[in-house]
Motif scaffolding. Structure first.
Motif, PDB file in Angstrom:
ATOM      1  N   LYS A  38     -19.615 -24.750   7.977  1.00  0.00           N
ATOM      2  CA  LYS A  38     -18.233 -25.197   8.098  1.00  0.00           C
ATOM      3  C   LYS A  38     -17.311 -24.180   7.428  1.00  0.00           C
ATOM      4  CE  LYS A  38     -18.746 -29.386   6.365  1.00  0.00           C
ATOM      5  NZ  LYS A  38     -18.427 -30.796   6.016  1.00  0.00           N
ATOM      6  N   LEU A  39     -16.050 -24.202   7.801  1.00  0.00           N
ATOM      7  CA  LEU A  39     -15.110 -23.179   7.354  1.00  0.00           C
ATOM      8  C   LEU A  39     -14.142 -23.681   6.290  1.00  0.00           C
ATOM      9  CD1 LEU A  39     -14.376 -21.610  10.856  1.00  0.00           C
ATOM     10  CD2 LEU A  39     -16.012 -20.838   9.127  1.00  0.00           C
ATOM     11  N   ASP A  40     -14.430 -24.850   5.708  1.00  0.00           N
ATOM     12  CA  ASP A  40     -13.527 -25.412   4.691  1.00  0.00           C
ATOM     13  C   ASP A  40     -13.400 -24.504   3.474  1.00  0.00           C
ATOM     14  OD1 ASP A  40     -13.290 -27.510   6.419  1.00  0.00           O
ATOM     15  OD2 ASP A  40     -14.497 -28.918   5.247  1.00  0.00           O
ATOM     16  N   GLY A  41     -14.530 -23.961   3.028  1.00  0.00           N
ATOM     17  CA  GLY A  41     -14.497 -23.088   1.855  1.00  0.00           C
ATOM     18  C   GLY A  41     -13.682 -21.836   2.104  1.00  0.00           C
ATOM     19  N   ASN A  88     -31.639 -29.563   0.607  1.00  0.00           N
ATOM     20  CA  ASN A  88     -31.721 -28.604  -0.499  1.00  0.00           C
ATOM     21  C   ASN A  88     -30.585 -27.580  -0.450  1.00  0.00           C
ATOM     22  OD1 ASN A  88     -34.062 -29.799  -1.473  1.00  0.00           O
ATOM     23  ND2 ASN A  88     -35.433 -28.397  -0.378  1.00  0.00           N
ATOM     24  N   VAL A  89     -30.314 -27.066   0.734  1.00  0.00           N
ATOM     25  CA  VAL A  89     -29.281 -26.053   0.886  1.00  0.00           C
ATOM     26  C   VAL A  89     -27.908 -26.641   0.567  1.00  0.00           C
ATOM     27  CG1 VAL A  89     -28.063 -24.631   2.582  1.00  0.00           C
ATOM     28  CG2 VAL A  89     -30.567 -24.643   2.518  1.00  0.00           C
ATOM     29  N   SER A  90     -27.636 -27.845   1.032  1.00  0.00           N
ATOM     30  CA  SER A  90     -26.355 -28.492   0.763  1.00  0.00           C
ATOM     31  C   SER A  90     -26.159 -28.729  -0.732  1.00  0.00           C
ATOM     32  CB  SER A  90     -26.251 -29.809   1.529  1.00  0.00           C
ATOM     33  OG  SER A  90     -25.007 -30.419   1.305  1.00  0.00           O
ATOM     34  N   GLU A  91     -27.220 -29.145  -1.410  1.00  0.00           N
ATOM     35  CA  GLU A  91     -27.136 -29.388  -2.854  1.00  0.00           C
ATOM     36  C   GLU A  91     -26.923 -28.088  -3.621  1.00  0.00           C
ATOM     37  OE1 GLU A  91     -30.636 -31.442  -4.031  1.00  0.00           O
ATOM     38  OE2 GLU A  91     -30.110 -33.320  -3.010  1.00  0.00           O
ATOM     39  N   GLN A  92     -27.551 -27.018  -3.169  1.00  0.00           N
ATOM     40  CA  GLN A  92     -27.488 -25.757  -3.898  1.00  0.00           C
ATOM     41  C   GLN A  92     -26.214 -24.974  -3.619  1.00  0.00           C
ATOM     42  OE1 GLN A  92     -30.961 -23.319  -3.421  1.00  0.00           O
ATOM     43  NE2 GLN A  92     -30.177 -21.668  -4.715  1.00  0.00           N
ATOM     44  N   PHE A  93     -25.756 -24.975  -2.358  1.00  0.00           N
ATOM     45  CA  PHE A  93     -24.639 -24.105  -1.977  1.00  0.00           C
ATOM     46  C   PHE A  93     -23.373 -24.851  -1.578  1.00  0.00           C
ATOM     47  CE2 PHE A  93     -28.527 -21.647  -0.948  1.00  0.00           C
ATOM     48  CZ  PHE A  93     -28.336 -20.592  -1.825  1.00  0.00           C
ATOM     49  N   GLY A  94     -23.444 -26.167  -1.416  1.00  0.00           N
ATOM     50  CA  GLY A  94     -22.244 -26.924  -1.080  1.00  0.00           C
ATOM     51  C   GLY A  94     -22.264 -27.465   0.342  1.00  0.00           C
ATOM     52  N   ASP A  95     -21.302 -28.336   0.612  1.00  0.00           N
ATOM     53  CA  ASP A  95     -21.259 -29.044   1.891  1.00  0.00           C
ATOM     54  C   ASP A  95     -20.909 -28.154   3.073  1.00  0.00           C
ATOM     55  OD1 ASP A  95     -21.931 -31.399   0.622  1.00  0.00           O
ATOM     56  OD2 ASP A  95     -19.843 -32.061   0.377  1.00  0.00           O
ATOM     57  N   ASP A  96     -20.399 -26.962   2.812  1.00  0.00           N
ATOM     58  CA  ASP A  96     -20.095 -26.070   3.934  1.00  0.00           C
ATOM     59  C   ASP A  96     -21.359 -25.697   4.705  1.00  0.00           C
ATOM     60  OD1 ASP A  96     -17.407 -26.056   3.558  1.00  0.00           O
ATOM     61  OD2 ASP A  96     -17.226 -23.913   3.195  1.00  0.00           O
ATOM     62  N   VAL A 121     -16.715 -24.716  13.336  1.00  0.00           N
ATOM     63  CA  VAL A 121     -17.844 -24.167  12.577  1.00  0.00           C
ATOM     64  C   VAL A 121     -18.248 -22.830  13.182  1.00  0.00           C
ATOM     65  CG1 VAL A 121     -18.712 -26.471  11.994  1.00  0.00           C
ATOM     66  CG2 VAL A 121     -19.607 -25.300  14.019  1.00  0.00           C
ATOM     67  N   ILE A 122     -19.065 -22.112  12.429  1.00  0.00           N
ATOM     68  CA  ILE A 122     -19.805 -20.995  12.992  1.00  0.00           C
ATOM     69  C   ILE A 122     -21.282 -21.314  12.835  1.00  0.00           C
ATOM     70  CG2 ILE A 122     -18.019 -19.307  12.465  1.00  0.00           C
ATOM     71  CD1 ILE A 122     -19.798 -18.357  10.136  1.00  0.00           C
ATOM     72  N   SER A 123     -22.099 -20.642  13.593  1.00  0.00           N
ATOM     73  CA  SER A 123     -23.549 -20.809  13.468  1.00  0.00           C
ATOM     74  C   SER A 123     -24.180 -19.461  13.169  1.00  0.00           C
ATOM     75  CB  SER A 123     -24.150 -21.380  14.753  1.00  0.00           C
ATOM     76  OG  SER A 123     -23.676 -22.675  15.004  1.00  0.00           O
ATOM     77  N   VAL A 124     -25.199 -19.497  12.338  1.00  0.00           N
ATOM     78  CA  VAL A 124     -26.020 -18.322  12.076  1.00  0.00           C
ATOM     79  C   VAL A 124     -27.381 -18.617  12.675  1.00  0.00           C
ATOM     80  CG1 VAL A 124     -26.871 -16.749  10.325  1.00  0.00           C
ATOM     81  CG2 VAL A 124     -24.755 -17.994   9.921  1.00  0.00           C
ATOM     82  N   CYS A 125     -27.850 -17.773  13.566  1.00  0.00           N
ATOM     83  CA  CYS A 125     -29.053 -18.116  14.334  1.00  0.00           C
ATOM     84  C   CYS A 125     -29.993 -16.928  14.475  1.00  0.00           C
ATOM     85  CB  CYS A 125     -28.648 -18.639  15.715  1.00  0.00           C
ATOM     86  SG  CYS A 125     -27.611 -17.482  16.653  1.00  0.00           S
ATOM     87  N   ARG A 126     -31.212 -17.257  14.874  1.00  0.00           N
ATOM     88  CA  ARG A 126     -32.212 -16.201  15.064  1.00  0.00           C
ATOM     89  C   ARG A 126     -33.354 -16.709  15.928  1.00  0.00           C
ATOM     90  NH1 ARG A 126     -36.356 -14.548  10.365  1.00  0.00           N
ATOM     91  NH2 ARG A 126     -37.970 -13.691  11.730  1.00  0.00           N
TER      92      ARG A 126
END
Length: 292
Positions: free
Chosen positions: A187-190, A103-111, A168-173
């Motif tokens: 990913k940092l392509d964008g 869902n996230v990839s479809e909504q916000f992109g492959d990054d 890449v970077i990661s966002v975690c919790r």
């Protein structure tokens, strides 16, 4: 005698005319110099203003990129936490991670590359990746940094992804139970694509560097993932960037006088546009010609 008197008289007239002409010439020369200098200063200021506007725009886009990743991760972490306290099975949580990743990839992109975590004492991956036998999630930065932040969202500095080999970077919790951890790769392509905006009339180049000197993005893609402070000169430049934080500064780097436009953003990243002074002057000349 009469002719000599007339010649003398005419000579005096000529001299009396030359003095005002000379003064007019001097006045015109001074005005041309002053006007040229004024136009030069205005044009350089205008060029600087254009660069600063573009940097602010790119900085805003990068921060939105990071904030979106953080918000997605927070929502997913809250959802997993509620699933855990309501008694969901490991299989159901794994299925949820797969669904959310898609869902996230479809909504916000492959990054927005994948959601995963250490849940119920096991590694779960929304991309269905099966790690090698020697993969220890507890040794990974996304795990250790999440525990250090003790429930606060954290952005892991750029690293090479074990699955894809991408930077890449990661966002975690860490979840409120202080046992389970959710993370998402970005990913940092964008962000890399934004570097083409950090020029003016095709002059100069841009990059983003973190506080450790790592190029998060660079106009020269081959330099992404390398370190600016690999040399003593680069170490000095990094310190200059960090000390400046936001603004512009003239430096000499790699044998060239350059003007650096710097803007510090979240996560202690620095958006930088570099314009050689000779290029900046040519930009000024080009803008003057266009205005004419």
């Amino acid at each position: 005698m009469k002719m000599k008197k007339e010649e003398l008289k005419n000579g005096r007239k000529t001299k009396s005319m030359l003095i005002p002409l000379f003064l007019v010439f001097v006045f015109v020369a001074v005005m041309v110099f002053y006007t040229s200098t004024l136009i030069y200063r205005v044009d350089v200021l205008n060029s600087s203003a254009v660069i600063e506007d573009r940097m602010k725009n790119v900085s805003s886009l990068v921060e939105n990129h990071l904030n979106t990743a953080e918000n997605v991760m927070q929502i997913t972490a809250d959802s997993v936490h509620h699933m855990l306290i309501s008694g969901s099975t490991p299989a159901r949580i794994q299925e949820f991670l797969v669904e959310e990743t898609e869902n996230v990839s479809e909504q916000f992109g492959d990054d927005y590359h994948g959601i995963y975590g250490y849940i119920m004492s096991r590694y779960m991956d929304g991309l269905g990746w099966e790690p090698p036998a020697d993969y220890d999630p507890k040794s990974r930065d996304w795990y250790t940094i999440a525990r250090e932040k003790d429930g606060e969202a954290a952005i892991v500095p750029p690293y090479i992804d074990a699955q894809t080999g991408d930077l890449v970077i990661s966002v975690c919790r860490m979840l409120p139970d202080r046992q389970n951890i959710i993370s998402m790769d970005l990913k940092l392509d964008g962000i890399q694509d934004m570097m083409k905006e950090l020029t003016i009339n095709g002059k100069g180049y841009g990059y983003i560097v973190d506080e450790n000197g790592l190029f998060v993005a660079h106009e020269d893609k081959d330099r992404k993932g390398t370190y600016i402070n690999d040399t003593a000169e680069g170490e000095k430049l990094l310190q200059t960037i960090k000390n400046t934080e936001s603004g512009s500064i003239s430096v000499r780097y790699e044998g060239e006088k350059q003007t650096l436009f710097i803007n510090r953003i979240m996560n202690n990243w620095y958006v930088v546009t570099v314009v050689g002074n000779s290029e900046l002057y040519r930009v000024r000349s080009a803008s003057s010609a266009m205005s004419l």
